[in-house]
Design a protein around this motif. Structure first.
Motif, PDB file in Angstrom:
ATOM      1  N   ASP A   1      21.210   6.771  16.823  1.00 15.43           N
ATOM      2  CA  ASP A   1      20.361   5.589  16.746  1.00 15.43           C
ATOM      3  C   ASP A   1      19.636   5.564  15.412  1.00 15.43           C
ATOM      4  OD1 ASP A   1      21.143   5.239  19.361  1.00 15.43           O
ATOM      5  OD2 ASP A   1      19.252   5.975  20.211  1.00 15.43           O
ATOM      6  N   THR A   2      19.412   4.366  14.891  1.00 16.56           N
ATOM      7  CA  THR A   2      18.642   4.205  13.659  1.00 16.56           C
ATOM      8  C   THR A   2      17.652   3.057  13.835  1.00 16.56           C
ATOM      9  OG1 THR A   2      20.279   2.696  12.695  1.00 16.56           O
ATOM     10  CG2 THR A   2      20.497   5.041  12.175  1.00 16.56           C
ATOM     11  N   ALA A   3      16.540   3.165  13.148  1.00 19.97           N
ATOM     12  CA  ALA A   3      15.563   2.075  13.068  1.00 19.97           C
ATOM     13  C   ALA A   3      14.986   2.078  11.665  1.00 19.97           C
ATOM     14  CB  ALA A   3      14.463   2.240  14.108  1.00 19.97           C
ATOM     15  N   ARG A   4      14.938   0.903  11.050  1.00 22.62           N
ATOM     16  CA  ARG A   4      14.415   0.770   9.685  1.00 22.62           C
ATOM     17  C   ARG A   4      13.502  -0.446   9.615  1.00 22.62           C
ATOM     18  NH1 ARG A   4      20.031   1.502   8.726  1.00 22.62           N
ATOM     19  NH2 ARG A   4      20.536   3.515   7.764  1.00 22.62           N
ATOM     20  N   ASN A   5      12.467  -0.327   8.817  1.00 20.38           N
ATOM     21  CA  ASN A   5      11.654  -1.501   8.519  1.00 20.38           C
ATOM     22  C   ASN A   5      11.394  -1.583   7.020  1.00 20.38           C
ATOM     23  OD1 ASN A   5       9.356   0.696   9.117  1.00 20.38           O
ATOM     24  ND2 ASN A   5       8.452  -0.911   7.849  1.00 20.38           N
ATOM     25  N   THR A   6      11.360  -2.801   6.523  1.00 20.77           N
ATOM     26  CA  THR A   6      10.982  -3.073   5.136  1.00 20.77           C
ATOM     27  C   THR A   6       9.956  -4.200   5.165  1.00 20.77           C
ATOM     28  OG1 THR A   6      13.201  -2.480   4.373  1.00 20.77           O
ATOM     29  CG2 THR A   6      11.784  -3.675   2.831  1.00 20.77           C
ATOM     30  N   ASP A   7       8.779  -3.930   4.640  1.00 13.79           N
ATOM     31  CA  ASP A   7       7.691  -4.894   4.696  1.00 13.79           C
ATOM     32  C   ASP A   7       7.105  -5.104   3.298  1.00 13.79           C
ATOM     33  OD1 ASP A   7       6.080  -4.612   7.897  1.00 13.79           O
ATOM     34  OD2 ASP A   7       8.140  -4.107   7.391  1.00 13.79           O
ATOM     35  N   VAL A   8       6.747  -6.335   2.995  1.00 19.90           N
ATOM     36  CA  VAL A   8       5.951  -6.651   1.812  1.00 19.90           C
ATOM     37  C   VAL A   8       4.724  -7.413   2.288  1.00 19.90           C
ATOM     38  CG1 VAL A   8       7.871  -6.651   0.193  1.00 19.90           C
ATOM     39  CG2 VAL A   8       7.282  -8.763   1.372  1.00 19.90           C
ATOM     40  N   PHE A   9       3.599  -7.188   1.631  1.00 19.26           N
ATOM     41  CA  PHE A   9       2.369  -7.815   2.085  1.00 19.26           C
ATOM     42  C   PHE A   9       1.458  -8.113   0.905  1.00 19.26           C
ATOM     43  CE2 PHE A   9       1.699  -3.230   2.198  1.00 19.26           C
ATOM     44  CZ  PHE A   9       0.469  -3.074   1.567  1.00 19.26           C
ATOM     45  N   GLY A  10       0.561  -9.044   1.128  1.00 22.24           N
ATOM     46  CA  GLY A  10      -0.458  -9.387   0.153  1.00 22.24           C
ATOM     47  C   GLY A  10      -1.722  -9.814   0.866  1.00 22.24           C
ATOM     48  N   GLN A  11      -2.855  -9.546   0.257  1.00 22.63           N
ATOM     49  CA  GLN A  11      -4.138  -9.873   0.864  1.00 22.63           C
ATOM     50  C   GLN A  11      -5.140 -10.162  -0.234  1.00 22.63           C
ATOM     51  OE1 GLN A  11      -5.461  -7.065   3.842  1.00 22.63           O
ATOM     52  NE2 GLN A  11      -7.627  -7.545   3.515  1.00 22.63           N
ATOM     53  N   ILE A  12      -5.985 -11.178  -0.035  1.00 22.94           N
ATOM     54  CA  ILE A  12      -7.016 -11.517  -1.002  1.00 22.94           C
ATOM     55  C   ILE A  12      -8.335 -11.704  -0.280  1.00 22.94           C
ATOM     56  CG2 ILE A  12      -6.469 -13.997  -0.905  1.00 22.94           C
ATOM     57  CD1 ILE A  12      -7.290 -14.105  -3.894  1.00 22.94           C
ATOM     58  N   ASP A  13      -9.396 -11.189  -0.862  1.00 20.59           N
ATOM     59  CA  ASP A  13     -10.763 -11.359  -0.380  1.00 20.59           C
ATOM     60  C   ASP A  13     -11.565 -12.024  -1.497  1.00 20.59           C
ATOM     61  OD1 ASP A  13     -10.900  -9.511   2.212  1.00 20.59           O
ATOM     62  OD2 ASP A  13      -9.708  -8.481   0.691  1.00 20.59           O
ATOM     63  N   TRP A  14     -12.140 -13.167  -1.193  1.00 25.96           N
ATOM     64  CA  TRP A  14     -12.810 -13.971  -2.225  1.00 25.96           C
ATOM     65  C   TRP A  14     -14.203 -14.356  -1.740  1.00 25.96           C
ATOM     66  CZ3 TRP A  14     -11.731 -19.826  -3.124  1.00 25.96           C
ATOM     67  CH2 TRP A  14     -12.504 -20.296  -4.205  1.00 25.96           C
ATOM     68  N   THR A  15     -15.218 -13.872  -2.411  1.00 20.99           N
ATOM     69  CA  THR A  15     -16.587 -14.287  -2.139  1.00 20.99           C
ATOM     70  C   THR A  15     -16.860 -15.497  -3.021  1.00 20.99           C
ATOM     71  OG1 THR A  15     -17.218 -12.012  -1.640  1.00 20.99           O
ATOM     72  CG2 THR A  15     -18.999 -13.561  -2.097  1.00 20.99           C
ATOM     73  N   PHE A  16     -16.707 -16.704  -2.435  1.00 21.09           N
ATOM     74  CA  PHE A  16     -16.759 -17.906  -3.258  1.00 21.09           C
ATOM     75  C   PHE A  16     -18.175 -18.458  -3.403  1.00 21.09           C
ATOM     76  CE2 PHE A  16     -15.494 -18.985   1.058  1.00 21.09           C
ATOM     77  CZ  PHE A  16     -16.351 -20.017   1.411  1.00 21.09           C
ATOM     78  N   THR A  17     -19.124 -18.004  -2.594  1.00 21.97           N
ATOM     79  CA  THR A  17     -20.554 -18.220  -2.827  1.00 21.97           C
ATOM     80  C   THR A  17     -21.240 -16.917  -2.454  1.00 21.97           C
ATOM     81  OG1 THR A  17     -21.280 -18.931  -0.625  1.00 21.97           O
ATOM     82  CG2 THR A  17     -20.233 -20.613  -2.017  1.00 21.97           C
ATOM     83  N   PRO A  18     -22.491 -16.735  -2.815  1.00 23.85           N
ATOM     84  CA  PRO A  18     -23.152 -15.480  -2.460  1.00 23.85           C
ATOM     85  C   PRO A  18     -23.171 -15.192  -0.965  1.00 23.85           C
ATOM     86  CG  PRO A  18     -24.413 -16.610  -4.139  1.00 23.85           C
ATOM     87  CD  PRO A  18     -23.327 -17.565  -3.713  1.00 23.85           C
ATOM     88  N   ASP A  19     -23.056 -16.237  -0.123  1.00 20.28           N
ATOM     89  CA  ASP A  19     -23.170 -16.043   1.311  1.00 20.28           C
ATOM     90  C   ASP A  19     -21.857 -16.208   2.070  1.00 20.28           C
ATOM     91  OD1 ASP A  19     -25.883 -15.698   0.942  1.00 20.28           O
ATOM     92  OD2 ASP A  19     -26.356 -17.796   1.325  1.00 20.28           O
ATOM     93  N   TRP A  20     -20.810 -16.664   1.400  1.00 15.98           N
ATOM     94  CA  TRP A  20     -19.553 -16.969   2.097  1.00 15.98           C
ATOM     95  C   TRP A  20     -18.396 -16.221   1.460  1.00 15.98           C
ATOM     96  CZ3 TRP A  20     -19.008 -19.871   6.499  1.00 15.98           C
ATOM     97  CH2 TRP A  20     -20.133 -20.620   6.899  1.00 15.98           C
ATOM     98  N   GLN A  21     -17.543 -15.721   2.315  1.00 13.68           N
ATOM     99  CA  GLN A  21     -16.376 -14.957   1.870  1.00 13.68           C
ATOM    100  C   GLN A  21     -15.151 -15.419   2.657  1.00 13.68           C
ATOM    101  OE1 GLN A  21     -16.537 -10.953   3.156  1.00 13.68           O
ATOM    102  NE2 GLN A  21     -14.369 -10.593   2.753  1.00 13.68           N
TER     103      GLN A  21
END
Length: 705
Positions: free
Chosen positions: A399-419
């Motif tokens: 038996d074989t099992a393989r995974n290939t994943d690509v990912f991206g993530q962004i965190d942006w604080t666009f005002t002092p109080d909101w992200q």
């Protein structure tokens, strides 16, 4: 490094979070009772409040209070924890949204579920992704193992729940991460530790460790051995572990972390489940077939990995990992024909991510991109079970099992109080089976491939220095595992590649409040799944799975803790979970109607803990855990009654000549309540119930010098 999620990250100083978890603190009334329940956390030192650091939500260090999602960080102090530190259930029982049950059956591992994901598991962990020091303990097919985490050298355990967990791939419900402590910087002066304990049901535990090094090179090593005769008949077990960590810093910008974990479980008898009548008659008994076929499992797993962190510049960080290991399993099931499962597995993987931090309008933006690839190869053999011994060969496949994943993530604080937070992960998982027992039968070999793209978006309002409000929405998927695909309905040979992956859409709204001595977290959540993977048949240790059309899980999580004057700490954690089938499906035991509850998922769960410090060196605690009635099958024709269990613990610390020693004791199930500690859902023979132990004592001693 700036505090990325603070209210004003450009000017506000980092404020320490109130410690959510502290060492159990005691009351003299428990001096004779000396006890502790599976404590849900192990705490920081009593004379120093440490911030709860997490990395799961944003892949960068931050305070748990600022993390934009439902996440708990359990700080672990192995020296002061009044518990043997054998199972994760000792530390995580008080986390809202998490069900973690010690089956008292080392042949099947812990039963772990998050927001109702993973309740179907008859062995191992499903629906929750597990990582240990950044190395996956969940295989490419989605099956995880909780037992291999060495708790004697742990420093922190994180549980991420909800939509953000989808950014970790094939893990529908959550992400559980265990982090080993770093070696101390003590050139020429290593630290030594010894631990020993014994308790009811023949429990025996010994451990030893050494750690030391310098600012450029350090390491730690711990070894442990645990054995028990078992609460139930035919449930004895023995487990041995070695965990080693080496940290090298060849330059100020580069950190290399090497990890070796050896796990050996040469004995784990399986008493199997009981019917409701058998459970009521004698919860310690074992069914006749378990003895006739000597049901048991042996496991040997060895793993090594290397994690590299390198700062390319003040704004750019590269993380990479490579790991590999072997796992051998031999399991005796409670029937003759093909009643022995023998697995010989090799596995490994690589991963890399690049994180860039910058500012837009003098406010922080951080993005991460990465790729991961993992694979396993195993030889699966099946033999007849002749009175607990291997008979004729009945199955032989690769038996074989393989995974290939690509990912991206962004965190942006666009005002002092909101992200804002956004991410996406594209996954490809492939299974293959090559039948060597009957190679001419093309229907018993084959392959299947699953693809999925999981987007996640979220928003956080930092309303005040003491108040954060967040909302997240995302999609995810969960493939069947190789074990779940191993058998076709009706007993036909070959893998069950007709099983589909389950896909879910999840949303949550939460609030986090810190005020004076108090800490409060709450989250409303809902998850809608298609093609839910359910256990349609389970008997003698073997399960067959199928898809149900639609399910929903919705509920509330709430937790509160307070650190009062005089060394008194209190905590509460409550989970309301309404998990139901939203469309009918024809199961092996009959038609399951709309509205039935998912088995294994109690509607109400409550945890409460009071801890007190009698003196600077004497601590005690009293704990209560409550669960409501829990259905055991999709038909909802039977259920485990609700229960409330109380536990107590006591510890005293001694210091002399630069060394320190801890004496501790604990009593689990203080009032000797009879209840089902875990369930085997949808068991064909109605043997759903695995009994929890009655009142039992454990005492131990630890020393560091």
């Amino acid at each position: 490094m700036f505090n990325f999620f603070s209210k004003n990250p450009c000017t506000a100083p980092v404020q320490p979070d109130f410690p959510r978890h502290r060492v159990g603190q005691a009351c003299a009334v428990f001096l004779v009772l000396a006890a502790a329940a599976p404590i849900s956390h192990a705490q920081e030192t009593t004379n120093q409040a440490l911030s709860e650091v997490v990395i799961s939500a944003s892949r960068a260090e931050q305070r748990r209070f600022d993390a934009p999602g439902a996440i708990d960080a359990v700080q672990v102090d192995p020296f002061r924890t009044a518990s043997p530190l054998v199972n994760l259930s000792e530390l995580m029982g008080g986390v809202a949204g998490l069900q973690i049950r010690d089956r008292q059956n080392f042949a099947q591992d812990l039963q772990l579920s998050v927001r109702g994901f993973g309740t179907r598991s008859t062995f191992g962990v499903r629906g929750v992704r597990i990582l240990i020091d950044g190395i996956p303990a969940t295989m490419p097919d989605g099956q995880g193992q909780a037992a291999t985490a060495s708790l004697m050298s742990a420093k922190r355990i994180e549980l991420l729940r909800g939509p953000l967990a989808q950014l970790y791939g094939n893990a529908a419900g959550g992400v559980l991460q265990v982090f080993t402590k770093d070696p101390p910087v003590t050139p020429g002066k290593p630290d030594y530790s010894l631990s020993a304990g014994a308790g009811s049901d023949g429990q025996r535990h010994v451990a030893a460790g050494i750690a030391g090094g310098s600012e450029t090179l350090g390491g730690l090593l711990d070894v442990s051995r645990y054995s028990t005769d078992g609460f139930r008949d035919h449930s004895a077990a023995r487990r041995e572990q070695l965990n080693a960590k080496v940290v090298a810093k060849p330059s100020a910008d580069t950190t290399l972390t090497g990890i070796v974990n050896l796990f050996n479980q040469p004995l784990a008898e399986d008493p199997l489940g009981l019917t409701h009548a058998q459970f009521n008659q004698n919860p310690r008994q074992v069914i006749a077939n378990a003895l006739a076929f000597n049901t048991r499992k042996t496991i040997e797993q060895n793993q090594a990995g290397l994690v590299v962190e390198h700062k390319l510049s003040a704004s750019d960080t590269l993380n990479a990992r490579v790991y590999g290991g072997t796992r051998k399993v031999d399991q005796k099931l409670a029937f003759q024909a093909n009643g022995v499962v023998n697995l010989d597995r090799t596995y490994g993987g690589v991963g890399a991510s690049w994180t860039h931090a910058m500012q837009v309008n003098q406010l922080p933006v951080r993005w991460t991109v990465g790729v991961e690839a993992d694979q396993l190869r195993e030889t699966r053999k099946g033999f007849d079970n002749i009175a607990g011994n291997n008979g004729a060969l009945r199955r032989n496949e690769d038996d074989t099992a393989r995974n290939t994943d690509v990912f991206g993530q962004i965190d942006w604080t666009f005002t002092p109080d909101w992200q804002a937070i956004a991410g996406v992960r594209a996954s490809r998982v492939r299974f293959g089976v090559d039948d060597r027992f009957n190679p001419a039968a093309s229907s018993t070999s084959g392959s299947v491939q699953y693809r999925n793209t999981s987007p996640v978006v979220g928003l956080v309002w930092h309303a005040a220095d003491t108040l954060n409000v967040y909302a997240n929405l995302g999609t995810g998927f969960e493939t069947p595992t190789l074990a779940e695909s191993a058998y076709r309905p009706g007993g036909a040979p070959g893998p069950n590649f007709a099983l589909k992956p389950s896909k879910s859409t999840q949303g949550e709204i939460g609030v986090k409040l810190r005020s004076g001595l108090h800490s409060f977290d709450a989250a409303l959540f809902e998850a809608r799944s298609k093609d839910e993977i359910v256990s349609s048949q389970s008997s003698g240790g073997r399960a067959i799975f199928q898809n149900a059309d639609r399910t929903t899980r919705r509920g509330l999580e709430a937790s509160w803790s307070a650190n009062w004057a005089g060394g008194l700490d209190t905590r509460l954690a409550y989970t309301l979970l309404d998990a139901r089938f939203k469309s009918p499906y024809a199961g092996a035991q009959g038609l399951v109607p709309v509205g039935n509850r998912l088995p294994g998922a109690p509607r109400h769960s409550l945890f409460a803990d009071v801890q007190a410090s009698i003196t600077d060196s004497v601590r005690a605690g009293l704990e209560m855990r409550l669960e409501s009635k829990t259905y055991v099958n999709d038909l909802n024709s039977d259920a485990a009654p609700g229960y409330a269990v109380f536990n107590a613990r006591l510890s005293r610390e001694f210091r002399f000549n630069g060394a320190k020693m801890l004496l501790y004791g604990r009593i689990d199930n203080l009032f000797d309540k009879t209840y089902a500690g875990s369930l085997i859902v949808n068991d064909t023979n109605a043997r759903f119930f695995e009994a929890a132990p009655g009142r039992r004592l454990f005492v131990g001693v630890r020393s560091m010098f």
